[in-house]
Design a protein around this motif. Structure first.
Motif, short mmCIF file in Angstrom:
data_model
loop_
_atom_site.label_atom_id
_atom_site.label_comp_id
_atom_site.label_asym_id
_atom_site.label_seq_id
_atom_site.Cartn_x
_atom_site.Cartn_y
_atom_site.Cartn_z
N THR A 51 1.00 -1.03 0.15
CA THR A 51 -0.08 -0.06 -0.02
C THR A 51 1.00 1.18 0.06
N LEU A 52 0.19 2.36 -0.68
CA LEU A 52 1.00 3.61 -0.78
C LEU A 52 0.16 4.54 -0.24
N TRP A 53 0.70 5.60 0.73
CA TRP A 53 0.07 6.09 1.69
C TRP A 53 0.40 7.59 1.43
N GLY A 54 -0.59 8.45 1.17
CA GLY A 54 -0.65 9.94 0.98
C GLY A 54 -0.65 10.74 2.27
N VAL A 55 -1.73 11.52 2.53
CA VAL A 55 -1.93 12.24 3.49
C VAL A 55 -2.66 11.61 4.77
N THR A 56 -3.10 10.38 4.10
CA THR A 56 -3.58 9.37 5.44
C THR A 56 -2.51 8.72 6.04
N HIS A 57 -2.83 7.68 6.95
CA HIS A 57 -1.60 7.05 7.66
C HIS A 57 -2.43 5.73 8.19
N PRO A 58 -1.55 4.70 8.12
CA PRO A 58 -1.90 3.39 8.84
C PRO A 58 -2.41 3.41 10.38
N TYR A 59 -2.17 4.30 11.01
CA TYR A 59 -2.39 4.79 12.43
C TYR A 59 -3.79 4.87 12.39
N ALA A 60 -4.36 5.30 11.51
CA ALA A 60 -5.97 5.53 11.58
C ALA A 60 -6.79 4.41 11.84
N GLY A 61 -6.37 3.17 11.53
CA GLY A 61 -6.99 1.97 11.86
C GLY A 61 -7.58 1.15 10.51
N PHE A 62 -7.09 1.88 9.29
CA PHE A 62 -7.51 1.28 7.99
C PHE A 62 -6.70 0.39 7.30
N TYR A 63 -5.51 -0.10 7.85
CA TYR A 63 -4.45 -0.98 7.38
C TYR A 63 -5.12 -2.17 6.97
N PRO A 64 -4.89 -2.81 5.82
CA PRO A 64 -5.24 -4.07 5.26
C PRO A 64 -5.13 -5.12 5.99
N PHE A 65 -6.16 -6.14 6.26
CA PHE A 65 -6.25 -7.22 7.37
C PHE A 65 -4.95 -7.98 7.20
N ASN A 66 -4.39 -8.33 8.14
CA ASN A 66 -3.10 -9.23 8.43
C ASN A 66 -2.20 -9.15 7.50
N GLN A 67 -1.65 -7.73 7.02
CA GLN A 67 -0.63 -7.56 6.36
C GLN A 67 0.68 -6.88 7.09
N PRO A 68 1.83 -7.46 6.92
CA PRO A 68 2.93 -6.73 7.57
C PRO A 68 3.21 -5.13 7.42
N ALA A 69 3.56 -4.59 8.58
CA ALA A 69 3.72 -3.24 8.73
C ALA A 69 4.44 -2.74 7.50
N GLU A 70 5.60 -3.37 7.28
CA GLU A 70 6.78 -3.12 6.21
C GLU A 70 6.11 -3.02 5.11
N ASN A 71 5.08 -3.46 4.62
CA ASN A 71 4.31 -3.60 3.37
C ASN A 71 3.40 -2.04 3.11
N ALA A 72 3.92 -1.24 3.96
CA ALA A 72 3.35 0.04 3.72
C ALA A 72 4.40 1.01 3.18
N LEU A 73 4.05 1.87 2.27
CA LEU A 73 5.14 2.96 1.86
C LEU A 73 4.45 4.24 2.27
N LEU A 74 5.03 5.13 3.02
CA LEU A 74 4.54 6.21 3.56
C LEU A 74 5.16 7.43 2.93
N SER A 75 4.46 8.54 2.87
CA SER A 75 4.88 9.77 2.41
C SER A 75 5.98 10.15 3.62
N ASP A 76 6.75 11.03 3.09
CA ASP A 76 8.04 11.71 4.04
C ASP A 76 7.18 12.66 5.09
N ARG A 77 7.13 12.25 6.50
CA ARG A 77 6.73 13.13 7.50
C ARG A 77 7.86 14.11 7.84
#
Length: 349
Positions: free
Chosen positions: A282-308
């Protein structure tokens, strides 16, 4: 629960967007896996019916919210129709005005009715620009499970198993011929621009994947504008196929369940793939996995986040519909090289 040997009938309410509806599937699957006497009826939109076809003891009741079930009179009509089904409990996984009105009707009938806790205050604290509280919130899947626990049917969603690979129909096979290449699904669009990866950058990713001659790239999307853009990409590169507008949802689910990887925004296709145990990047823009909408049972390292570091106010909204001036290019900090590197890591793991 077991009333003289009869099934316990639970009405599950979840309308809204496809991603939110798709996130109910692993939770409902765990409910019926744990309680053999439970029968579920899901109240949702017609287009989402295929999402529940693999769940046992589960049926769908279509809410026609634009016509027959529109407005107060329509909701009363809907309640009367549902009442005939002999509902024992209601799990409201939506908690909006429409379901709150239904709650009043069911309460009159003394039917236990538990609503989703959306965690609005903590989500506001997560997304505000000043005094931001950046922490992982309760995942939406767990919030859904909490509703069933409050009804008296606790489940452990960490035990939920993905749905199995679906057989490919002849129509689907006609679009995507089976071969020895790995299948990568790419869903480059999202409901809001704030969480949509720039198409010119995604085109670079697709070009490089195509050049390897190791992958078949299958593009997913919907709507006239998206379909045209995906068809353009299809003509530019080899081993790239757009199924947007060519397959219905049931057929797309067949295909998704057979992928080796889904590359998606913070959007519905990520959840569809996760439900089948497919690896999801998953690629994340101005949203973030912390909001609780991360895909089910996927490892956290499979998210690429915009540079905070460059865009410290991220997340600026839960849904990607709000972002401050100057944050329009936040997703460009996720370079095509980063995406390609992560794809290779996942598929070669």
């Amino acid at each position: 629960m077991d009333k003289k040997g009869k099934d316990t009938h639970i009405l599950v309410i979840r309308l809204s967007a496809m991603g939110d509806v798709a996130m109910t599937v692993p939770v409902l699957g765990e409910v019926v896996a744990n309680y053999s006497k439970i029968k579920l009826t899901v109240l949702t939109k017609k287009q989402f019916v295929p999402l529940f076809s693999e769940l046992k003891n589960t049926s769908v009741y279509v809410a026609d919210i634009k016509n027959r079930h529109k407005g107060l009179l329509g909701l009363w009509r809907l309640y009367r129709e549902l009442k005939i089904l002999q509902i024992d409990y209601v799990a409201d996984l939506h908690n909006v005005l429409r379901s709150q009105i239904l709650k009043k009707y069911f309460t009159l009938g003394r039917i236990p009715f538990v609503q989703l806790d959306k965690g609005r205050a903590e989500k506001k604290a997560l997304t505000r620009t000043s005094n931001k509280i950046l922490k992982q919130l309760r995942p939406t899947h767990q919030r859904y499970a909490d509703v069933f626990e409050n009804l008296g049917f606790p489940i452990d969603i960490s035990q939920a198993k993905p749905m199995g690979r679906l057989p490919l129909s002849q129509k689907t096979l006609d679009f995507v011929e089976q071969d020895s290449k790995k299948w990568i699904g790419i869903a480059p669009f999202a409901a809001f621009v704030g969480k949509t990866y720039p198409l010119h950058l995604m085109e670079e990713v697709i070009k490089e994947l195509s050049n390897t001659d190791r992958y078949k790239i299958i593009l997913f999307g919907g709507g006239v504008g998206e379909i045209k853009k995906l068809e353009t990409l299809e003509t530019k590169f080899k081993d790239v196929i757009s199924v947007a507008g060519k397959l219905n949802l049931a057929e797309e689910l067949e295909l998704i369940s057979n992928l080796d990887l889904m590359v998606s925004m913070d959007s519905g296709n990520a959840h569809l793939a996760a439900n089948y145990g497919i690896q999801v990047l998953t690629l994340w823009g101005v949203t973030h996995p912390y909001a609780g909408f991360y895909p089910f049972n996927q490892p956290a390292e499979n998210a690429l986040l915009s540079d905070r570091a460059k865009y410290p106010w991220i997340p600026t909204s839960v849904y990607g519909n709000k972002f401050p001036k100057g944050y329009e290019k936040a997703m460009e900090t996720i370079t095509p090289l980063k995406v390609l590197k992560k794809i290779n890591e996942i598929l070669c793991h």
